[in-house]
Motif scaffolding. Sequence first.
Motif, PDB file in Angstrom:
ATOM      1  N   LEU A 103       0.773  -0.950   0.260  1.00  0.00           N
ATOM      2  CA  LEU A 103      -0.015  -0.040  -0.047  1.00  0.00           C
ATOM      3  C   LEU A 103       0.922   1.298   0.061  1.00  0.00           C
ATOM      4  O   LEU A 103       0.680   2.287  -0.747  1.00  0.00           O
ATOM      5  N   ILE A 104       1.844   1.231   0.751  1.00  0.00           N
ATOM      6  CA  ILE A 104       2.899   2.435   0.725  1.00  0.00           C
ATOM      7  C   ILE A 104       3.521   2.571  -0.715  1.00  0.00           C
ATOM      8  O   ILE A 104       3.634   3.790  -0.959  1.00  0.00           O
ATOM      9  N   LEU A 105       3.773   1.633  -1.498  1.00  0.00           N
ATOM     10  CA  LEU A 105       4.278   1.819  -2.875  1.00  0.00           C
ATOM     11  C   LEU A 105       3.524   2.215  -3.619  1.00  0.00           C
ATOM     12  O   LEU A 105       3.316   2.860  -4.631  1.00  0.00           O
ATOM     13  N   GLY A 106       1.905   2.389  -3.335  1.00  0.00           N
ATOM     14  CA  GLY A 106       0.826   3.124  -4.011  1.00  0.00           C
ATOM     15  C   GLY A 106       1.018   4.546  -3.963  1.00  0.00           C
ATOM     16  O   GLY A 106       0.834   5.057  -5.079  1.00  0.00           O
ATOM     17  N   TYR A 107       1.472   5.021  -2.832  1.00  0.00           N
ATOM     18  CA  TYR A 107       1.921   6.314  -2.974  1.00  0.00           C
ATOM     19  C   TYR A 107       3.222   6.748  -3.706  1.00  0.00           C
ATOM     20  O   TYR A 107       3.059   7.822  -4.255  1.00  0.00           O
ATOM     21  N   TRP A 108       3.977   5.884  -3.694  1.00  0.00           N
ATOM     22  CA  TRP A 108       5.193   6.165  -4.647  1.00  0.00           C
ATOM     23  C   TRP A 108       4.770   6.185  -6.185  1.00  0.00           C
ATOM     24  O   TRP A 108       5.283   6.860  -6.861  1.00  0.00           O
ATOM     25  N   LEU A 109       3.761   5.367  -6.366  1.00  0.00           N
ATOM     26  CA  LEU A 109       3.356   5.163  -7.809  1.00  0.00           C
ATOM     27  C   LEU A 109       2.477   6.349  -8.144  1.00  0.00           C
ATOM     28  O   LEU A 109       2.871   6.952  -9.108  1.00  0.00           O
ATOM     29  N   GLY A 110       1.713   6.917  -7.225  1.00  0.00           N
ATOM     30  CA  GLY A 110       0.826   8.026  -7.263  1.00  0.00           C
ATOM     31  C   GLY A 110       1.995   9.506  -7.644  1.00  0.00           C
ATOM     32  O   GLY A 110       1.564  10.351  -8.530  1.00  0.00           O
ATOM     33  N   SER A 111       2.969   9.362  -6.736  1.00  0.00           N
ATOM     34  CA  SER A 111       4.008  10.620  -7.132  1.00  0.00           C
ATOM     35  C   SER A 111       4.712  10.274  -8.276  1.00  0.00           C
ATOM     36  O   SER A 111       4.964  11.494  -8.809  1.00  0.00           O
ATOM     37  N   LEU A 112       4.861   9.257  -8.743  1.00  0.00           N
ATOM     38  CA  LEU A 112       5.483   9.235  -9.980  1.00  0.00           C
ATOM     39  C   LEU A 112       4.673   9.542 -11.249  1.00  0.00           C
ATOM     40  O   LEU A 112       5.164  10.353 -12.035  1.00  0.00           O
ATOM     41  N   ILE A 113       3.349   9.294 -11.073  1.00  0.00           N
ATOM     42  CA  ILE A 113       2.549   9.704 -12.025  1.00  0.00           C
ATOM     43  C   ILE A 113       2.324  11.062 -11.837  1.00  0.00           C
ATOM     44  O   ILE A 113       2.312  11.954 -12.858  1.00  0.00           O
ATOM     45  N   ALA A 114       2.234  11.650 -10.811  1.00  0.00           N
ATOM     46  CA  ALA A 114       2.220  13.207 -10.713  1.00  0.00           C
ATOM     47  C   ALA A 114       3.342  13.972 -11.284  1.00  0.00           C
ATOM     48  O   ALA A 114       3.246  14.937 -11.843  1.00  0.00           O
ATOM     49  N   SER A 115       4.393  13.509 -11.079  1.00  0.00           N
ATOM     50  CA  SER A 115       5.682  13.978 -11.721  1.00  0.00           C
ATOM     51  C   SER A 115       5.712  14.167 -13.120  1.00  0.00           C
ATOM     52  O   SER A 115       6.299  14.719 -14.050  1.00  0.00           O
ATOM     53  N   ARG A 116       4.953  13.023 -13.876  1.00  0.00           N
ATOM     54  CA  ARG A 116       5.054  12.939 -15.237  1.00  0.00           C
ATOM     55  C   ARG A 116       3.975  13.781 -15.596  1.00  0.00           C
ATOM     56  O   ARG A 116       3.902  14.241 -16.878  1.00  0.00           O
ATOM     57  N   LEU A 117       2.877  14.188 -14.879  1.00  0.00           N
ATOM     58  CA  LEU A 117       1.719  15.066 -15.386  1.00  0.00           C
ATOM     59  C   LEU A 117       1.882  16.447 -14.725  1.00  0.00           C
ATOM     60  O   LEU A 117       1.294  17.243 -15.553  1.00  0.00           O
ATOM     61  N   ALA A 118       2.923  16.873 -14.231  1.00  0.00           N
ATOM     62  CA  ALA A 118       3.356  18.043 -13.823  1.00  0.00           C
ATOM     63  C   ALA A 118       3.618  19.104 -14.824  1.00  0.00           C
ATOM     64  O   ALA A 118       4.455  18.458 -15.814  1.00  0.00           O
ATOM     65  N   GLY A 119       2.810  20.263 -15.147  1.00  0.00           N
ATOM     66  CA  GLY A 119       3.255  20.980 -16.397  1.00  0.00           C
ATOM     67  C   GLY A 119       2.217  20.706 -17.498  1.00  0.00           C
ATOM     68  O   GLY A 119       2.270  21.536 -18.439  1.00  0.00           O
ATOM     69  N   ARG A 120       1.864  19.696 -17.424  1.00  0.00           N
ATOM     70  CA  ARG A 120       0.829  19.337 -18.700  1.00  0.00           C
ATOM     71  C   ARG A 120      -0.707  19.115 -18.043  1.00  0.00           C
ATOM     72  O   ARG A 120      -1.453  19.512 -19.123  1.00  0.00           O
ATOM     73  N   VAL A 121      -0.925  18.960 -16.890  1.00  0.00           N
ATOM     74  CA  VAL A 121      -2.101  19.029 -16.366  1.00  0.00           C
ATOM     75  C   VAL A 121      -2.261  20.134 -15.292  1.00  0.00           C
ATOM     76  O   VAL A 121      -1.299  20.393 -14.517  1.00  0.00           O
ATOM     77  N   SER A 122      -3.447  20.933 -15.255  1.00  0.00           N
ATOM     78  CA  SER A 122      -3.409  22.003 -14.143  1.00  0.00           C
ATOM     79  C   SER A 122      -3.199  21.420 -12.885  1.00  0.00           C
ATOM     80  O   SER A 122      -3.707  20.270 -12.493  1.00  0.00           O
ATOM     81  N   VAL A 123      -3.115  22.394 -11.994  1.00  0.00           N
ATOM     82  CA  VAL A 123      -3.003  21.902 -10.371  1.00  0.00           C
ATOM     83  C   VAL A 123      -4.530  21.474  -9.945  1.00  0.00           C
ATOM     84  O   VAL A 123      -4.342  20.549  -9.289  1.00  0.00           O
ATOM     85  N   PRO A 124      -5.363  22.317 -10.156  1.00  0.00           N
ATOM     86  CA  PRO A 124      -6.848  21.830  -9.691  1.00  0.00           C
ATOM     87  C   PRO A 124      -7.241  20.383 -10.267  1.00  0.00           C
ATOM     88  O   PRO A 124      -7.916  19.690  -9.501  1.00  0.00           O
ATOM     89  N   LYS A 125      -6.802  20.009 -11.390  1.00  0.00           N
ATOM     90  CA  LYS A 125      -7.031  18.693 -12.150  1.00  0.00           C
ATOM     91  C   LYS A 125      -6.359  17.780 -11.364  1.00  0.00           C
ATOM     92  O   LYS A 125      -6.795  16.773 -10.873  1.00  0.00           O
ATOM     93  N   LEU A 126      -5.234  18.038 -10.921  1.00  0.00           N
ATOM     94  CA  LEU A 126      -4.312  17.199 -10.085  1.00  0.00           C
ATOM     95  C   LEU A 126      -4.681  17.015  -8.653  1.00  0.00           C
ATOM     96  O   LEU A 126      -4.772  15.721  -8.107  1.00  0.00           O
ATOM     97  N   LEU A 127      -5.049  17.989  -8.080  1.00  0.00           N
ATOM     98  CA  LEU A 127      -5.821  17.939  -6.736  1.00  0.00           C
ATOM     99  C   LEU A 127      -7.145  17.257  -6.707  1.00  0.00           C
ATOM    100  O   LEU A 127      -7.460  16.301  -5.906  1.00  0.00           O
ATOM    101  N   ARG A 128      -7.926  17.212  -7.948  1.00  0.00           N
ATOM    102  CA  ARG A 128      -9.267  16.346  -8.195  1.00  0.00           C
ATOM    103  C   ARG A 128      -8.907  14.785  -8.102  1.00  0.00           C
ATOM    104  O   ARG A 128      -9.985  14.140  -7.966  1.00  0.00           O
ATOM    105  N   SER A 129      -7.723  14.728  -8.362  1.00  0.00           N
ATOM    106  CA  SER A 129      -7.451  12.994  -8.202  1.00  0.00           C
ATOM    107  C   SER A 129      -7.722  12.348  -6.928  1.00  0.00           C
ATOM    108  O   SER A 129      -7.898  11.256  -6.991  1.00  0.00           O
ATOM    109  N   ASN A 130      -7.955  13.383  -6.022  1.00  0.00           N
ATOM    110  CA  ASN A 130      -8.308  12.795  -4.610  1.00  0.00           C
ATOM    111  C   ASN A 130      -9.501  12.214  -4.762  1.00  0.00           C
ATOM    112  O   ASN A 130     -10.216  11.466  -3.796  1.00  0.00           O
ATOM    113  N   ILE A 131     -10.482  12.470  -5.636  1.00  0.00           N
ATOM    114  CA  ILE A 131     -11.840  11.846  -5.819  1.00  0.00           C
ATOM    115  C   ILE A 131     -11.935  10.423  -6.167  1.00  0.00           C
ATOM    116  O   ILE A 131     -12.445   9.505  -5.716  1.00  0.00           O
TER     117      ILE A 131
END
Length: 421
Positions: free
Chosen positions: A277-305
């Motif tokens: 489960l803790i590796l899930g956070y690592w995977l999420g952070s990796l996805i965020a690093s790939r999406l940063a700059g391409r996807v707006s911050v509000p959309k990244l924050l909505r991923s918590n849905i």
Amino acid sequence: MTDTLQAAMPQKADAEQTDGKPNVLGGRPIPPLWLLALITFSGTLAMHIFVPVLPLAGQSLDANPAQMQLTISFYILGLACGQLFYGPLSDRHGRRPVLLAGLAVYLVASVIALASPDIHTLLGARLLQALGGCAGMVIGRAVVRDTSTTEEATRRLALMNLMVTIGPGFAPVLGAILGDIAGWRSIFVFLCLLGLANSLLTWKLLPETARKTADQTAGLVLKNYLNLLRTPAFLGYAIGGSCATTSFYAFVSAAPFIFGTQLNRPSHEIGIYLGILILGYWLGSLIASRLAGRVSVPKLLRSNILSLAAALYLLVTAMTGHLTVITVMLPMFIYTIGGGIASPAALAEAISVNPRVAGSASGLYGFFQMAVGAIATALAGLGEDHTLTASSVVVVACLLSQVCFAVANRAARRRADYISS
């Protein structure tokens, strides 16, 4: 690592290495990155390593599950409070003496925990242990900033964070193994040895890296904190980001009772499940690093849905009594991925609210994270049905995070419009 670091810095003027001497930047020696990672992840490792043996320790100390879950809450509370003080203290008095003092507290507290005759002594020891362990978490990153150019600091911090992530990932597995082989107190033997090793290595290998200043007075630090607390955008991102991430501690503290008591799984499996489960956070952070700059911050924050949907699924599963390892693990893994995507964006936005006090903002954000984690774990210990209680806590936390993100985004837009006009 040393060769890479040398190549990334200007020749002779800023960084150099001579025979038998460490690298230096602007006259300040550069300590080894593995040492900074070791003292950093020791703080969180001590929390996660104890989780798989909570039932064993409870039986030994004649403590109920709610009391044992408080050992996690108290530890998180210590991490929260420590983050407010170590940064300003190390700015004023230097990294090395403050870190050594924190490591000494960590070592003494580990000895007290090892010899604890009852749950109350253990709770106090865990709080003290966290207050000591937090020193490495705060000062390790500060040392990287002290001894790196701006570009190099980003790379070194990213590499150190990758090393640090290993700690919470393997800690539950290690804790389960130690508990099965030698009993729950063996975990504190290990932490005593780790604290002693950290102290000796720090004394031997870590030079002073800070330019001590008297400007960081208590009044100025308090003023910065109060200004941030009066800023809606900061509060929204900080509370929202904390609810999206450290509310997971509610599940962590309940996991030994969910998997062990309700699902009758052996303790060594519990450590593996938490590591996944803790590796899930690592995977999420990796996805965020790939999406940063391409996807707006509000959309990244909505991923918590995504996390909210997963938590709701687990809550319904608990209410209908269809619990299996799969029906628990799958939604919680999705939950951690969603939190891992939202967390970097929330932290970056919170620190960017007022760049002049980024250090204070980082410390206060860390305080909110750990405070939410402590509250979540305390609430998770209130119910008889551990899965139902833990899933209820994370559902409420996910809902609150979305409300906070909406408030923060609105405040940030108003602030941007005001500045542009």
